[in-house]
Every structure is written in C-alpha cells, then in structure tokens.
Motif scaffolding. Structure first.
Motif, PDB file in Angstrom:
ATOM      1  N   LYS A   1       3.277   2.972 -12.310  1.00  0.00           N
ATOM      2  CA  LYS A   1       3.327   1.588 -11.834  1.00  0.00           C
ATOM      3  C   LYS A   1       4.700   0.961 -12.065  1.00  0.00           C
ATOM      4  O   LYS A   1       5.064   0.000 -11.396  1.00  0.00           O
ATOM      5  CB  LYS A   1       2.233   0.744 -12.485  1.00  0.00           C
TER       6      LYS A   1
ATOM      7  N   ASN B   1       1.231   7.387  -6.232  1.00  0.00           N
ATOM      8  CA  ASN B   1      -0.080   7.740  -6.787  1.00  0.00           C
ATOM      9  C   ASN B   1      -0.533   6.718  -7.833  1.00  0.00           C
ATOM     10  O   ASN B   1      -1.054   7.062  -8.891  1.00  0.00           O
ATOM     11  CB  ASN B   1      -0.057   9.144  -7.400  1.00  0.00           C
ATOM     12  N   THR B   2      -0.312   5.431  -7.510  1.00  0.00           N
ATOM     13  CA  THR B   2      -0.705   4.325  -8.378  1.00  0.00           C
ATOM     14  C   THR B   2      -1.853   3.571  -7.731  1.00  0.00           C
ATOM     15  O   THR B   2      -1.820   3.304  -6.530  1.00  0.00           O
ATOM     16  CB  THR B   2       0.478   3.358  -8.599  1.00  0.00           C
ATOM     17  N   ASP B   3      -2.868   3.231  -8.520  1.00  0.00           N
ATOM     18  CA  ASP B   3      -3.958   2.421  -7.990  1.00  0.00           C
ATOM     19  C   ASP B   3      -3.391   1.129  -7.408  1.00  0.00           C
ATOM     20  O   ASP B   3      -2.533   0.475  -8.008  1.00  0.00           O
ATOM     21  CB  ASP B   3      -4.965   2.099  -9.089  1.00  0.00           C
TER      22      ASP B   3
ATOM     23  N   ASN C   1       0.822  -1.206   0.000  1.00  0.00           N
ATOM     24  CA  ASN C   1       0.000   0.000   0.000  1.00  0.00           C
ATOM     25  C   ASN C   1       0.858   1.258   0.000  1.00  0.00           C
ATOM     26  O   ASN C   1       0.506   2.261  -0.631  1.00  0.00           O
ATOM     27  CB  ASN C   1      -0.919  -0.005   1.220  1.00  0.00           C
TER      28      ASN C   1
ATOM     29  N   PRO D   1     -12.238   0.046  -7.674  1.00  0.00           N
ATOM     30  CA  PRO D   1     -11.225   0.768  -6.882  1.00  0.00           C
ATOM     31  C   PRO D   1     -10.966   0.109  -5.533  1.00  0.00           C
ATOM     32  O   PRO D   1     -11.825  -0.591  -4.987  1.00  0.00           O
ATOM     33  CB  PRO D   1     -11.840   2.159  -6.718  1.00  0.00           C
ATOM     34  N   ALA D   2      -9.768   0.343  -4.988  1.00  0.00           N
ATOM     35  CA  ALA D   2      -9.327  -0.352  -3.781  1.00  0.00           C
ATOM     36  C   ALA D   2     -10.238  -0.086  -2.583  1.00  0.00           C
ATOM     37  O   ALA D   2     -10.575  -1.016  -1.832  1.00  0.00           O
ATOM     38  CB  ALA D   2      -7.896   0.051  -3.451  1.00  0.00           C
TER      39      ALA D   2
ATOM     40  N   LYS E   1     -11.596  -4.429 -11.837  1.00  0.00           N
ATOM     41  CA  LYS E   1     -11.046  -3.076 -11.719  1.00  0.00           C
ATOM     42  C   LYS E   1     -11.889  -2.164 -10.826  1.00  0.00           C
ATOM     43  O   LYS E   1     -11.975  -0.959 -11.046  1.00  0.00           O
ATOM     44  CB  LYS E   1     -10.865  -2.451 -13.105  1.00  0.00           C
TER      45      LYS E   1
ATOM     46  N   ALA F   1       2.252   1.836  -3.569  1.00  0.00           N
ATOM     47  CA  ALA F   1       1.200   2.319  -4.460  1.00  0.00           C
ATOM     48  C   ALA F   1       0.795   3.745  -4.102  1.00  0.00           C
ATOM     49  O   ALA F   1       0.652   4.603  -4.983  1.00  0.00           O
ATOM     50  CB  ALA F   1      -0.011   1.387  -4.384  1.00  0.00           C
TER      51      ALA F   1
ATOM     52  N   VAL G   1      -3.733  -1.950  -9.638  1.00  0.00           N
ATOM     53  CA  VAL G   1      -2.890  -1.783 -10.827  1.00  0.00           C
ATOM     54  C   VAL G   1      -1.441  -2.111 -10.466  1.00  0.00           C
ATOM     55  O   VAL G   1      -0.726  -2.794 -11.219  1.00  0.00           O
ATOM     56  CB  VAL G   1      -3.005  -0.349 -11.383  1.00  0.00           C
ATOM     57  N   HIS G   2      -1.022  -1.628  -9.301  1.00  0.00           N
ATOM     58  CA  HIS G   2       0.326  -1.911  -8.797  1.00  0.00           C
ATOM     59  C   HIS G   2       0.536  -3.410  -8.603  1.00  0.00           C
ATOM     60  O   HIS G   2       1.550  -3.972  -9.049  1.00  0.00           O
ATOM     61  CB  HIS G   2       0.518  -1.163  -7.471  1.00  0.00           C
TER      62      HIS G   2
END
Length: 486
Positions: free
Chosen positions: A404, A192-194, A185, A267-268, A265, A188, A197-198
C-alpha cells in the motif's frame, strides 16, 4: 514459420544478463512513439505500448530468450492485471447503475446547494470533489461542473487560473479517493493491494492536501463575490435534475452503505456488487425505469436527453462498455511490463535507480519522482502508474514495505502530477475544456502539488510508512513460490 523457427533457434543461445543501456532501448522507443502519437497525432497510448512491447520482445530475443519464454513473459504480465480488470469492469457497472438509479443525481443536487458567494473557490472545490467522488472521473467532472464553475466564477470577477486550479483540485481529490476511479483501481490492482486498504492509506496524504487547498482558496477568495452570485445556471441544472430524476436524501443511503461496508473491511468485489444491485433496483423501483433500461445502463451506460447540455454530458456514461478502453490499455500495458520484468530488463533499470534509493525512505521518494518523470516523458497518467508499479514492486518487498506504500506513491506522484505537463493528455484536456494553460493554473492547483510534497516528506520522516508483518512476508513468499511452480 521460418521466422519463428529462427527465433526459437536463436533462443537456444545462452541468455546473458541485461545491461542498463540495452534494457532502456524499449523504454526509449516507447517514449518517442508515445510523444509522436499522443502529443503529435492526438491518439491514445495503446499503439505506442504495442510498439514498445514489440521492441522489448526483439531485444529479449537478441539477448538469448526463446520466443516461447517471451510469450510466457507477456502472459505473466497480463495475469497480474486480471484482479484490476475485474474491479474496473465492476466500476463501469456501478457507474451505470448509480446514474440510472438517481444516486449520482441526488449527490450532485445536494452538492450544488452548498455554493455561497463569499466562498466560491472553496465551494466549487468541494462540489467538484463530491461529484468526482460519486462518479470516479476527474475529466467528466471538469468537463461539466468545472465548465459551469468557470462561467460562474468569471462573472464574479475571479481570475480564470484560480477557478481552474480549484476545479482541478476538487476533481482530482474525488477521482483519487473514489472506489469508482480507474486510476485508483489500477494502482491497487497492479500492486496487489486491496482497493479499500489502498484508499484508506491515501487519507494520510490526500485529506491534509485538500484541507491545505481549501485554506488557500478561502484566503484567495475572501475579496471576491462582492458583486453577488448569478445562480441562474445552477438553478437550471438543479431543475433539470429534478425533472429527470427522483431526488431523495434516502438515495444517499446506498453510497453510505458502501462506505460502511468499506469501513467493515468487506472485500471490494462483494461491496461493489451490493452497490450495483441497489442502484439497479433504484432505477426500476424508484426512478420508474424498465428492466431493459436498467440492463442497458449496466451494459452500455445510462442515456438521457434532458435538454441541458451539462446534465446530458455528465449523465450519458457508465456501463461495462465504457471501461473497455481502460481494460484494453491495462492489458496492453501489462504485456509491455511483463516482457520488461520477466526478461530482466526492468531489473537492470531498477538496479541503476536503486543505487540512489538504498533505503525505504528514499525508495518511496524515488517512486514519486519517477511517476512524475514518466508523466513528463510518456505523456499519459496511466503509464505513470503502470511502469513504476512494475519497476518498484520487488524493491518494496525486499525493503519489507507493505504494497500500500507503493500504491499510494503511484497515485501521489502519478495521478496528481499529470496536470502539470502541458503535453500530457491531462494537461491537453484541461486546456481544451477549461481554456486555461497549464502554466497559468499550476500555482493554483494546490492539492495536486501539495500531496506529492507531503508524500515525499512522509517518506523521508517515516510517517505513515507501513512495514510488512512476518505473516504478510510469509504469505508473499508462498505466493511467489506458487507462481514459480505454475
């Protein structure tokens, strides 16, 4: 008050461009204090970071910055970390909810069933990977399942360094790929990476690394296990799990749902909230806990007294409060990084490094090496993620590389290599927990050295290196413009 007035007046002087030798003063001071505090005094990294921040502030003031500008630099750094802080808090809630709901117990129970005498090293690697993936902590996995695995493996005549290497590889695979992991976390969030996605981008290096490690362990372990496997410890652990939790394969549907959401996909934050809600419901309606106990698991962590030391050590954890160490460390580290970045010190340092890393290929490779160097000098894997993340963020953008790529390089070079430094907190922890010295287990911690090598090879060949699209470049430019106008 006079002191601050003097500092403000001092700031009226013309600011000058930072030289490399001035810019590295805060880093050198922080590294020295970090070594004394973490290695010598056995304390955490927070105070050395505060000392580094103070030094950076004084250097900036002497270079002509106003105190108000220095404060704003700190706040800018903290603001960058806020998305990561939110996710870290949700991770703490998820761990508490999933332990209380019996989800983690179910995953461990079925994971323990795959142990076979002829493939013990492979089995213990996979078990540690499953447990660490479930709870997001390599340390907790090594301190519980890893300790048990050491005892079982030694009884089979397997050398301790081999067992330790297999435990470390499995534990760090799960830690690296788990959405519950603080380092995952952190990497990521700071770039500033989702989050997901990371994680998906790390598949390129981490999954092949695990397969290579499993192949090596299958080869090394083929001559062991002929004396049979004493399963008493495993059976005792499984019995304790059954006595204290409702174990059901249906509970595996909850992490499976989260995985499906990730694949879709989602969001976290909403994905984690769904997982938290289902874990909370499982603790109340399946495990038979009260609402008060379920809320306590979210706030301060799950509490169990099973009579089995390994089970108690593994399951007495989680909750929002358990993440406050990581949250505070993130805020302090980003305060330090904010001053370095927004006063030009970081730029002066990066300019020297980028003289050697002029292309996208060498930039990624340089990041991996820098993370390892930070592990060696700062003795803390968190710092090996925080400092390079701010050092290289702008360079990646200028090279047209997706964030990423940076977040993956931070994990490949920072999270994994921390175990190879004897004075790093990870190396010290492993020695104290598994009883094997860094230099002894290092050749057998296959995943931890294969993945950084793969990462560098990928960088130099361009494989899996993702460029920014024109839309993404425009979005980043708009974000920067908005930040400047705030």
């Amino acid at each position: 008050m006079k002191f601050f007035q003097k500092m403000t007046n001092r700031g009226k002087k013309m600011k000058k461009e930072m030289s490399f030798w001035v810019a590295i003063i805060p880093l050198v001071v922080m590294i020295i204090v970090m070594g004394i505090t973490v290695v010598g005094l056995k304390q955490g990294p927070h105070i050395p970071l505060i000392v580094g921040t103070t030094t950076a502030a004084l250097v900036a003031w002497r270079s002509g910055f106003k105190w108000s500008e220095i404060e704003e630099a700190m706040y800018k750094g903290i603001r960058l970390a806020l998305p990561a802080v939110v996710i870290i808090i949700l991770v703490g809630l998820t761990i508490g909810a999933w332990i209380g709901g019996g989800i983690v117990a179910t995953m461990i129970y079925y994971g323990l069933k795959i142990i076979t005498p002829s493939l013990f090293l492979v089995s213990i690697t996979l078990i540690c990977a499953i447990v660490s993936l479930a709870i997001g902590s390599s340390w907790s996995t090594m301190g519980t399942i890893g300790v048990a695995g050491m005892g079982i493996g030694l009884s089979m005549g397997i050398p301790a360094p081999m067992i330790a290497g297999a435990v470390i590889s499995g534990a760090y695979f799960g830690d690296k790929m788990s959405p519950l992991s603080d380092t995952t976390n952190l990497s990521a969030g700071l770039t500033n990476t989702d989050l997901f996605v990371h994680i998906r981008h790390m598949f390129y290096t981490t999954v092949p690394g695990l397969l290579i490690a499993l192949g090596v362990y299958a080869f090394l372990g083929k001559d062991f296990g002929k004396n049979g496997l004493d399963t008493a410890d495993i059976e005792q652990t499984m019995g304790a799990l059954q006595d204290n939790f409702v174990i059901s394969p249906f509970l595996l549907l909850i992490p499976l749902l989260v995985i499906i959401l990730v694949a879709k996909k989602v969001p976290a934050i909403p994905a984690l909230i769904i997982g938290i809600s289902l874990g909370f419901a499982s603790q109340v309606f399946i495990q038979g806990g009260s609402f008060a106990e379920a809320v306590q698991a979210l706030q301060s962590g799950f509490v169990i007294d099973s009579g089995n030391e390994m089970v108690d050590n593994l399951f007495n954890r989680g909750g929002l409060e358990s993440m406050m160490y990581t949250v505070s460390m993130t805020i302090v580290a980003m305060t330090f990084g904010g001053v370095l970045e927004n006063t030009g010190m970081l730029e002066a340092i990066v300019k020297q490094i980028l003289k050697l890393a002029k292309t996208a290929k060498t930039l990624v490779a340089s990041t991996v090496v820098s993370c390892f160097a930070t592990n060696a000098t700062c003795s803390e894997q968190y710092i090996s993620i925080v400092i390079p993340s701010r050092m290289y963020a702008k360079a990646y953008q200028e090279q047209g590389l997706h964030s990423k790529n940076l977040s993956r390089a931070l994990e490949d070079g920072g999270t994994l290599t921390s175990v190879f430094i004897p004075w790093n907190t990870c190396g010290v922890f492993i020695l104290g927990t598994l009883g094997v010295h860094t230099f002894e287990y290092a050749p057998y911690a296959v995943l931890n050295f294969v993945v950084p090598i793969l990462s560098i090879i990928y960088a130099l060949t361009g494989f899996s290196i993702t460029k920014l699209t024109s839309e993404e470049k425009l979005a980043l430019e708009q974000q920067e413009e908005a930040a400047v106008n705030q």
